[in-house]
Design an enzyme around this catalytic site. Structure first.
Site, PDB file in Angstrom:
ATOM      1  N   TYR A 123      45.679  40.118  65.692  1.00 29.05           N
ATOM      2  CA  TYR A 123      47.066  39.897  65.244  1.00 29.05           C
ATOM      3  C   TYR A 123      47.926  41.098  65.633  1.00 29.05           C
ATOM      4  CZ  TYR A 123      44.738  36.241  62.565  1.00 29.05           C
ATOM      5  OH  TYR A 123      43.983  35.170  62.200  1.00 29.05           O
ATOM      6  N   LYS A 167      39.667  30.689  68.576  1.00 31.62           N
ATOM      7  CA  LYS A 167      40.575  30.710  69.736  1.00 31.62           C
ATOM      8  C   LYS A 167      39.928  31.248  71.020  1.00 31.62           C
ATOM      9  CE  LYS A 167      44.770  30.877  66.887  1.00 31.62           C
ATOM     10  NZ  LYS A 167      45.763  31.776  66.271  1.00 31.62           N
ATOM     11  N   VAL A 205      42.094  33.794  59.453  1.00 31.98           N
ATOM     12  CA  VAL A 205      42.619  33.834  58.088  1.00 31.98           C
ATOM     13  C   VAL A 205      41.577  33.408  57.053  1.00 31.98           C
ATOM     14  CG1 VAL A 205      45.063  33.583  58.673  1.00 31.98           C
ATOM     15  CG2 VAL A 205      43.645  31.535  58.362  1.00 31.98           C
ATOM     16  N   SER A 220      41.072  31.303  63.276  1.00 30.40           N
ATOM     17  CA  SER A 220      41.489  31.808  64.595  1.00 30.40           C
ATOM     18  C   SER A 220      40.358  32.361  65.449  1.00 30.40           C
ATOM     19  CB  SER A 220      42.532  32.903  64.416  1.00 30.40           C
ATOM     20  OG  SER A 220      43.796  32.326  64.390  1.00 30.40           O
TER      21      SER A 220
HETATM   22  N1  GLU Z   1      44.538  27.427  61.451  1.00 30.71           N
HETATM   23  C1  GLU Z   1      45.300  28.582  61.477  1.00 30.71           C
HETATM   24  C2  GLU Z   1      46.712  28.375  61.979  1.00 30.71           C
HETATM   25  O1  GLU Z   1      46.964  27.999  63.093  1.00 30.71           O
HETATM   26  C3  GLU Z   1      44.618  29.681  62.188  1.00 30.71           C
HETATM   27  C4  GLU Z   1      45.162  30.876  61.636  1.00 30.71           C
HETATM   28  C5  GLU Z   1      44.400  32.090  61.880  1.00 30.71           C
HETATM   29  O2  GLU Z   1      43.219  32.178  61.528  1.00 30.71           O
HETATM   30  O3  GLU Z   1      45.009  33.014  62.427  1.00 30.71           O
HETATM   31  O4  GLU Z   1      47.626  28.584  61.220  1.00 30.71           O
END
Ligand code: GLU
Length: 656
Positions: free
Chosen positions: A287, A114, A305, A111
């Protein structure tokens, strides 16, 4: 025989002499060697460890035993991570690295991709389009929640719905095109080429049913207007890009450095988008713990994650921590602990590190306290001492943004009523932002319109302040607003205007005769008569270079008419006028006193008539007319002392 004995004794003695001398020579040589020895055998100094490095090591030690949290398992491949992997890395905005532990262990960015992808989307699709598709409100829901805001937009780009939509807004129609664009930009952030962990990507794609559901929901609400799958696959790939903790810190340092990688100097993202990226990181990056994080750590951040956390302190540094076990909110447990400690210890909380701008005025004084290096007759000096307080000199220092600029402007306005001129010096301002430059220019122009002489000095390194076209809405700079790299000339200019306004005419260009010159003070008429034929007459045209810096000194000149400037060349290439000499004054005497090359250039400001006293004549006087020689030396010393006293007073003044 006796002779032979004597000869032997003699030889013996001379042998002893040589031997003794040799002995001492050897001892001296040995002592010399002994003295040398310590130089070659100085033990290598222990490297001095930075306290920041030491603190990171302490933190690493303190938290490596922490057993809180679990490695993410919802993507099967992520379970391969070793829960003991633990790296901490801090990189400053200018590329200084502090690191400890497993900072080169590759892991998937997940993430943390992002906000970077959000920056690319803003660049590729523009703010308006991006905001019409993705909002920026913290959701308070799980990162993979299937939810949209009432207008059918994902709540923010940090939850999966927003992130998948973001990847959709990145240039490219196919997965490959988007991935190529993402890889290129991410590589600019870290300073080297990056790769995708295909195994993690496959693992995620095979199990990513929820994300597929989100993507189709986005299609249903027209966030995607065509097939969302290429973008979803690109999103999986984007999450599976391999980085390590040091890379992560460089990503942050690039953001902290206005989007430019501190080492490669390559721009990874347009400056205009960083504010938006950091804003969504601050409000939604951690989060469900975003609020608590902002409260206690106080830096825009993003976690993933894979076990990475990245925190950015704009303009200063980035902190990256990698440790796969995640707490119940999905953030690296050790990462949270380390970031908290670092923030507390070094006061990194964004809302805590803003220093009030009280020290923006380094020094202020008036022309009654300091004067330009122009030599003036006594009556001008008296007038300037009396009325000079209406010329204000203000030296600004430090980074200037709105707050510090407002502080200076407030001062200018407060003394405007009684002021004749203002000189603002910016040589100690390393940076000024556009807003501060603009409000400076507006207020300086307004003061000049009111009739004050305003000089902005040594501002060439601040382009926005030196750009006159930004001045006023009318773009017509007032003639009373001037830019000058030589602060001394600015002061002289203002002094001259003040003297003119007091009805004074410059009298310093009047010619003087030999007996009225400083160098010949106290010489009797007979002495003057004797000396006169030893001098030659020299004349120069305005603009002539009379002495050049570095030249051998062979004469001193006594000005009978005209004015010269003594000029130093500064390391930055600019010149600085240290002095002016007017009729009656001597220049070039220093080179004759210590026989060293000229330390400054002397240029004729007007046409010059001068007397030359050559080095040979001066030296010959010592033997032939010692009394005259002594009087000349006395006069030179006295006038050097006067100049030195003036400099001393200026040093004191500049520390007031
Ligand atoms: N690839 C992960 C998902 O979309 C990213 C999750 C994350 O790092 O929050 O589930």
């Amino acid at each position: 025989m006796e002779l032979a004995v004597f000869e032997r004794v003699d030889r013996l003695q001379s042998f002893r002499h040589v031997a003794v001398r040799g002995f001492w020579n050897v001892r001296i040589f040995a002592l010399f060697l002994l003295r040398m020895r310590p130089l070659s055998s100085i033990p290598a100094k222990m490297p001095i460890s930075s306290p920041i490095q030491t603190f990171l090591e302490q933190l690493h030690n303190q938290y490596k035993g922490l057993r809180e949290g679990k490695v993410a398992s919802y993507i099967p491949d992520l379970m391969k991570a070793d829960p003991d992997w633990f790296g901490i890395c801090v990189v400053t905005f200018d590329g200084q690295v502090y690191e400890v532990g497993d900072t080169r262990q590759p892991f998937t960015i997940q993430s943390i991709s992002k906000p970077l992808a959000y920056g690319i989307a803003l660049e590729d699709s523009g703010n308006e389009k991006v905001l019409s598709k993705i909002w920026m409100e913290p959701s308070g829901e799980a990162f993979n929640s299937i939810s949209l805001d009432p207008s059918g937009r994902p709540l923010n780009p940090m939850i999966n719905a927003g992130a998948i939509a973001t990847t959709g807004l990145i240039r490219g129609h196919t997965t490959e095109q988007k991935v190529q664009r993402i890889l290129e930009v991410f590589s600019d952030y870290v300073g080297h080429e990056l790769e995708i962990d295909e195994s993690v990507c496959r693992s995620e794609s095979e199990t990513g049913h929820r994300n597929r559901a989100i993507a189709y929901m986005l299609r249903n609400f027209d966030v995607f207007t065509d097939d969302p799958m290429p973008s979803l696959e690109a999103y999986f790939k984007q999450c599976s890009i391999l980085i390590h903790c040091r890379d992560l810190a460089f990503i942050g340092a690039t953001l902290a450095n206005d989007g430019v990688h501190p080492i490669t100097a390559r721009r990874a993202v347009g400056s205009a988008h960083i504010e938006s990226m950091l804003s969504v990181m601050a409000s939604c990056g951690m989060y469900d713990a975003a609020g608590e994080w902002l409260y206690s750590v106080g830096m825009p951040a993003k976690s993933g994650v894979g076990g990475g956390i990245l925190a950015v302190l704009p303009g200063q540094l980035a902190v990256a921590v990698f440790s796969p076990p995640l707490d119940e909110r999905g953030n690296s447990a050790r990462g949270i602990a380390v970031c908290r400690e670092l923030s507390t210890r070094y006061n990194l909380h964004l809302f805590n590190s803003v220093m009030p701008s009280r020290s923006v005025i380094r020094h202020r004084c008036t022309a009654a306290q300091v004067s330009s290096n122009r030599s003036r007759p006594a009556e001008e000096i008296a007038l300037l001492n009396k009325y000079g307080q209406s010329i204000h000199l203000i030296e600004v220092q430090g980074q200037v943004t709105f707050g510090p600029a407002e502080r200076v402007i407030r001062e200018l306005i407060a003394c405007a009523d009684s002021a004749f001129a203002m000189i603002l010096d910016f040589s100690r301002v390393p940076q000024m932002d556009a807003v501060a430059s603009q409000i400076f220019l507006e207020s300086l122009a307004a003061l000049a319109e009111k009739g004050l002489w305003i000089h902005v000095t040594r501002s060439h390194h601040l382009p926005e302040l030196s750009c006159k076209s930004q001045l006023m809405p009318s773009n017509t700079p007032s003639v009373r607003l001037c830019w000058e790299e030589d602060a001394d000339r600015a002061l002289e200019f203002c002094e001259n205007r003040l003297l003119e306004s007091l009805g004074n005419r410059h009298c310093s260009s009047l010619a003087v005769s030999m007996e009225n010159c400083e160098l010949f003070e106290n010489l009797s008429p007979d002495e003057l008569k004797l000396l006169s034929p030893m001098l030659s007459t020299r004349s120069f045209a305005a603009g002539d270079v009379i002495f050049e810096e570095g030249q051998a000194a062979s004469e001193m000149l006594i000005i009978l008419q005209g004015k010269v400037s003594v000029i130093l060349t500064l390391p930055n290439g600019f010149t600085y006028r240290v002095n002016t000499c007017t009729p009656g004054m001597t220049f070039g005497e220093m080179g004759l006193l210590d026989r060293s090359p000229r330390s400054a250039t002397v240029r004729a400001d007007t046409s010059i008539l001068a007397l030359s006293l050559s080095a040979e004549v001066f030296e010959a006087l010592l033997n032939e007319h010692p009394l005259i020689y002594a009087k000349l030396l006395g006069n030179i010393s006295r006038h050097l002392a006067i100049r030195l006293r003036k400099r001393n007073a200026e040093v004191i003044n500049s520390h007031l």
